[in-house]
Design a protein around this motif. Structure first.
Motif, PDB file in Angstrom:
ATOM      1  N   LYS A 129      20.268 -12.824  92.761  1.00  0.00           N
ATOM      2  CA  LYS A 129      20.747 -14.190  92.508  1.00  0.00           C
ATOM      3  C   LYS A 129      21.093 -14.398  91.030  1.00  0.00           C
ATOM      4  O   LYS A 129      21.922 -15.249  90.694  1.00  0.00           O
ATOM      5  CB  LYS A 129      19.677 -15.196  92.930  1.00  0.00           C
ATOM      6  N   LEU A 130      20.465 -13.633  90.151  1.00  0.00           N
ATOM      7  CA  LEU A 130      20.733 -13.758  88.715  1.00  0.00           C
ATOM      8  C   LEU A 130      22.121 -13.264  88.331  1.00  0.00           C
ATOM      9  O   LEU A 130      22.676 -13.683  87.300  1.00  0.00           O
ATOM     10  CB  LEU A 130      19.685 -12.967  87.925  1.00  0.00           C
ATOM     11  N   GLU A 131      22.682 -12.367  89.137  1.00  0.00           N
ATOM     12  CA  GLU A 131      23.955 -11.750  88.776  1.00  0.00           C
ATOM     13  C   GLU A 131      25.053 -12.797  88.611  1.00  0.00           C
ATOM     14  O   GLU A 131      25.817 -12.769  87.645  1.00  0.00           O
ATOM     15  CB  GLU A 131      24.351 -10.713  89.825  1.00  0.00           C
ATOM     16  N   GLU A 132      25.144 -13.733  89.560  1.00  0.00           N
ATOM     17  CA  GLU A 132      26.237 -14.714  89.533  1.00  0.00           C
ATOM     18  C   GLU A 132      26.188 -15.609  88.294  1.00  0.00           C
ATOM     19  O   GLU A 132      27.192 -15.728  87.578  1.00  0.00           O
ATOM     20  CB  GLU A 132      26.218 -15.554  90.800  1.00  0.00           C
ATOM     21  N   PRO A 133      25.042 -16.256  87.985  1.00  0.00           N
ATOM     22  CA  PRO A 133      25.038 -17.087  86.772  1.00  0.00           C
ATOM     23  C   PRO A 133      25.220 -16.280  85.489  1.00  0.00           C
ATOM     24  O   PRO A 133      25.788 -16.794  84.517  1.00  0.00           O
ATOM     25  CB  PRO A 133      23.669 -17.776  86.810  1.00  0.00           C
ATOM     26  N   GLU A 154      30.766 -26.241  77.034  1.00  0.00           N
ATOM     27  CA  GLU A 154      29.390 -26.261  76.541  1.00  0.00           C
ATOM     28  C   GLU A 154      28.435 -26.850  77.580  1.00  0.00           C
ATOM     29  O   GLU A 154      27.317 -26.367  77.769  1.00  0.00           O
ATOM     30  CB  GLU A 154      29.317 -27.062  75.246  1.00  0.00           C
ATOM     31  N   ALA A 155      28.900 -27.888  78.287  1.00  0.00           N
ATOM     32  CA  ALA A 155      28.066 -28.491  79.340  1.00  0.00           C
ATOM     33  C   ALA A 155      27.838 -27.504  80.468  1.00  0.00           C
ATOM     34  O   ALA A 155      26.716 -27.349  80.981  1.00  0.00           O
ATOM     35  CB  ALA A 155      28.726 -29.766  79.857  1.00  0.00           C
ATOM     36  N   ASP A 156      28.921 -26.820  80.871  1.00  0.00           N
ATOM     37  CA  ASP A 156      28.789 -25.820  81.938  1.00  0.00           C
ATOM     38  C   ASP A 156      27.859 -24.690  81.519  1.00  0.00           C
ATOM     39  O   ASP A 156      27.016 -24.224  82.300  1.00  0.00           O
ATOM     40  CB  ASP A 156      30.161 -25.250  82.304  1.00  0.00           C
ATOM     41  N   GLN A 187      22.762 -21.671  81.790  1.00  0.00           N
ATOM     42  CA  GLN A 187      21.605 -21.130  81.064  1.00  0.00           C
ATOM     43  C   GLN A 187      20.292 -21.633  81.668  1.00  0.00           C
ATOM     44  O   GLN A 187      19.306 -20.899  81.743  1.00  0.00           O
ATOM     45  CB  GLN A 187      21.697 -21.517  79.586  1.00  0.00           C
ATOM     46  N   LYS A 188      20.299 -22.876  82.109  1.00  0.00           N
ATOM     47  CA  LYS A 188      19.101 -23.416  82.756  1.00  0.00           C
ATOM     48  C   LYS A 188      18.817 -22.667  84.050  1.00  0.00           C
ATOM     49  O   LYS A 188      17.657 -22.313  84.346  1.00  0.00           O
ATOM     50  CB  LYS A 188      19.294 -24.907  83.033  1.00  0.00           C
ATOM     51  N   GLN A 189      19.876 -22.406  84.840  1.00  0.00           N
ATOM     52  CA  GLN A 189      19.711 -21.645  86.085  1.00  0.00           C
ATOM     53  C   GLN A 189      19.148 -20.255  85.800  1.00  0.00           C
ATOM     54  O   GLN A 189      18.228 -19.793  86.485  1.00  0.00           O
ATOM     55  CB  GLN A 189      21.059 -21.522  86.805  1.00  0.00           C
ATOM     56  N   ILE A 190      19.705 -19.611  84.776  1.00  0.00           N
ATOM     57  CA  ILE A 190      19.243 -18.258  84.420  1.00  0.00           C
ATOM     58  C   ILE A 190      17.773 -18.294  84.017  1.00  0.00           C
ATOM     59  O   ILE A 190      16.973 -17.441  84.430  1.00  0.00           O
ATOM     60  CB  ILE A 190      20.105 -17.682  83.285  1.00  0.00           C
ATOM     61  N   GLU A 241      15.419 -20.409  84.909  1.00  0.00           N
ATOM     62  CA  GLU A 241      14.548 -20.630  86.069  1.00  0.00           C
ATOM     63  C   GLU A 241      14.420 -19.366  86.914  1.00  0.00           C
ATOM     64  O   GLU A 241      13.318 -19.016  87.366  1.00  0.00           O
ATOM     65  CB  GLU A 241      15.111 -21.775  86.916  1.00  0.00           C
ATOM     66  N   LEU A 242      15.540 -18.671  87.124  1.00  0.00           N
ATOM     67  CA  LEU A 242      15.503 -17.446  87.926  1.00  0.00           C
ATOM     68  C   LEU A 242      14.715 -16.341  87.219  1.00  0.00           C
ATOM     69  O   LEU A 242      13.950 -15.609  87.849  1.00  0.00           O
ATOM     70  CB  LEU A 242      16.930 -16.975  88.236  1.00  0.00           C
ATOM     71  N   GLU A 243      14.914 -16.219  85.912  1.00  0.00           N
ATOM     72  CA  GLU A 243      14.168 -15.196  85.165  1.00  0.00           C
ATOM     73  C   GLU A 243      12.673 -15.480  85.196  1.00  0.00           C
ATOM     74  O   GLU A 243      11.855 -14.553  85.270  1.00  0.00           O
ATOM     75  CB  GLU A 243      14.675 -15.133  83.719  1.00  0.00           C
ATOM     76  N   ALA A 244      12.301 -16.752  85.160  1.00  0.00           N
ATOM     77  CA  ALA A 244      10.878 -17.099  85.242  1.00  0.00           C
ATOM     78  C   ALA A 244      10.306 -16.706  86.601  1.00  0.00           C
ATOM     79  O   ALA A 244       9.171 -16.211  86.689  1.00  0.00           O
ATOM     80  CB  ALA A 244      10.708 -18.608  85.012  1.00  0.00           C
TER      81      ALA A 244
END
Length: 567
Positions: free
Chosen positions: A194-198, A382-384, A389-392, A394-397
């Motif tokens: 799931k991390l690959e896409e973001p 920048e917003a995107d 980055q937030k998604q990444i 959370e997934l990394e955590a």
């Protein structure tokens, strides 16, 4: 550890009109016979019924087009599994259907749950962790006549689906890591996927930000508008291509459904014909040998040959039905695959159209507020980037959390104890089989390749397999220890002394409480407990004398399997 046992196997060939009922002793079943009497074919069929295809199946056996049913128990519960072509059905002890599968892939998750097989492996094509086919569960339990005596972990076909899986398989089966470890590992792999896409999105956004900064310095708004127009033209062409592909998928789905309707209609006709033939057979079977015409009074013979013809035609209908059900299942899979591609194409088209509209809006905005240049676009990027980055994060955590959980189940002390236990067993077994262990690679690693040659090779394979069984019975990850099978032990022309040593090792050193099926030509006067099945006729593994009774017993299961797409 929860041992499961084979109870009985029914095998029927409508082509040969012959069958075999094979009852298994809970401890040991020896299938004894000369070459070409069918010992290996019967043993291979046990595993093939569970969807684990042996490395080689003879063309002669394939031509018989057998349907097979295996009755077995797991713990205190009884089950049976039926295989007809590529169709599988699992039933309970009362013959109530539990699961239906039109492919090995559909069967795998159900059997993995039943046998407590929690290992997942990365798929070769996608990298996504998936439940491997039943062959990967049965691998350590079977030494196949054709492939199992030349290398370890090689008795089944199509193992290349998971390249480099031997180490994971060996460590899983001997219990270096418990089931919980592999469940966490699979979950970690899923989140890594799931991390690959973001991460890709982040790289694209950063690249766009850098590109915008550079272009802002080097170009004017007028050039920017031209660039936007070029982008819009490319997006329009992409949208047109996606629409064409979408139309093709829709056309394919219509054609496939038409073919499926045609198969369903054929199936209905065959089912109706089968039922009519069954009624005719039952009527003829109940009538006297001499039947009188109610109109003219003339007498007609109700001979056994006519009744046999009714039964034979009904069997042909059943065979045809099995083929139609397999064909329908294949069409359904093709429809499902095409539908998934259509859905993906539609989603991609929607994204392109949304981006196209956004781009058009940006061009208009750019023309209206030239003084602002690319400020709005930069802010949007920048917003995107912030969202991605937030998604990444959370997934990394989540991935780190699974890593921490995996460490709890990874014990260095347990690993060392298992390796020591394996080496002790291996050294002992090699000594008993008269194999010099000084240079054996099998002592170095649990997943090592065998480096012995000649007559030492099969003895080393046997020593390795028996050692693995011993370690599995004590430490194995899965709670369900499968029945074991050894076929054609006399490989590489063993002398009588070494052959007796091999047979004695099997008798005296296999794990207590486990079940073994063994195919042999001769036991060399080594006495074994359990049951012996004698195979006496060449190319006659199945018997015509057993066809009717076995076929009648198997038919209700087959009818239930082909009666409807779902149980």
């Amino acid at each position: 550890m929860k041992t499961w046992k084979l109870r009985e196997m029914l095998v029927v060939s409508p082509v040969q009109r012959a069958a075999r009922r094979l009852k298994f002793d809970p401890e040991l079943t020896i299938i004894r016979g000369k070459n070409d009497t069918g010992k290996s074919s019967l043993i291979k069929t046990i595993f093939n019924t569970f969807g684990a295809r042996p490395a080689r199946i003879s063309d002669r056996w394939k031509a018989l087009n057998v349907t097979s049913l295996v009755r077995f128990s797991v713990g205190t519960k009884n089950y049976c599994i039926l295989r007809a072509g590529d169709l599988f059905g699992v039933f309970d002890d009362e013959a109530r259907p539990l699961h239906r599968a039109a492919s090995v892939g559909e069967l795998s998750p159900y059997l993995a749950q039943l046998f407590d097989f929690k290992l997942k492996l990365p798929d070769r094509a996608t990298g996504k962790p998936v439940v491997p086919p039943p062959a990967f569960y049965f691998l350590p339990f079977y030494i196949d006549q054709d492939a199992g005596w030349t290398a370890t972990w090689s008795s089944f076909a199509n193992l290349q689906q998971f390249p480099g899986a031997k180490k994971d398989l060996a460590e899983y089966h001997v219990g270096i890591f418990p089931n919980e470890y592999y469940q966490r590992k699979a979950a970690k792999a899923e989140f890594q996927q799931k991390l690959e896409e973001p991460r890709v999105k982040e790289r694209v956004l950063r690249g766009l930000q850098a590109d915008i900064e550079q272009r802002t310095k080097e170009t004017t708004i007028e050039f920017d508008i031209k660039e936007f127009k070029l982008i819009i033209d490319r997006l329009l062409k992409r949208a047109e291509s996606l629409k064409q592909r979408e139309d093709e998928y829709r056309t394919n789905i219509v054609e496939l459904r038409n073919r499926l309707d045609e198969v369903s209609a054929q199936r209905a006709i065959v089912e109706r014909t089968r039922d009519e033939l069954r009624l005719d057979y039952n009527y003829a079977n109940a009538a006297p040998d001499e039947v009188q015409c109610p109109t003219c009074g003339a007498g007609y013979s109700n001979h056994i040959s006519e009744r046999f013809e009714f039964a034979n035609n009904e069997q042909q209908c059943v065979d045809l039905l099995t083929g139609l059900v397999n064909k329908a299942a294949k069409l359904e899979r093709e429809i499902s695959t095409t539908q998934e591609r259509l859905t993906q194409s539609t989603a991609e088209l929607r994204e392109v159209e949304e981006l196209l509209e956004a781009r058009k809006g940006e061009v208009t905005l750019g023309e209206l507020i030239e003084s602002e240049g690319r400020k709005g676009f930069r802010k949007a990027l920048e917003a995107d980037a912030s969202i991605v980055q937030k998604q990444i994060g959370e997934l990394e955590a989540t991935v780190r959390g699974h890593d921490e959980e995996m460490k709890k189940f990874a014990s260095k002390e347990r690993r060392q104890a298992i390796i020591d236990n394996y080496r002790h067993r291996m050294e002992h077994h090699l000594m008993l089989l008269n194999v010099n262990s000084n240079h054996s690679t099998l002592l170095k690693r649990i997943d090592a390749k065998v480096n012995e040659t000649g007559s030492d090779l099969p003895r080393s394979i046997l020593a390795y397999t028996m050692s693995i069984w011993g370690v599995m019975s004590k430490y194995g990850s899965s709670e369900a220890f499968a029945p074991t099978a050894i076929d054609a032990i006399n490989q590489q022309e063993q002398d009588d002394q070494n052959l007796v040593k091999m047979l004695t090792l099997i008798r005296d050193h296999r794990p207590q409480g486990t079940q073994l099926v063994m195919g042999v030509v001769d036991t060399k006067d080594v006495e074994f407990p359990g049951t012996e099945v004698r195979m006496t006729k060449t190319y006659s593994a199945l018997l015509a004398s057993e066809f009717q009774s076995v076929n009648d017993e198997l038919s209700p299961y087959l009818n239930a399997l082909i009666a409807s797409p779902q149980f």
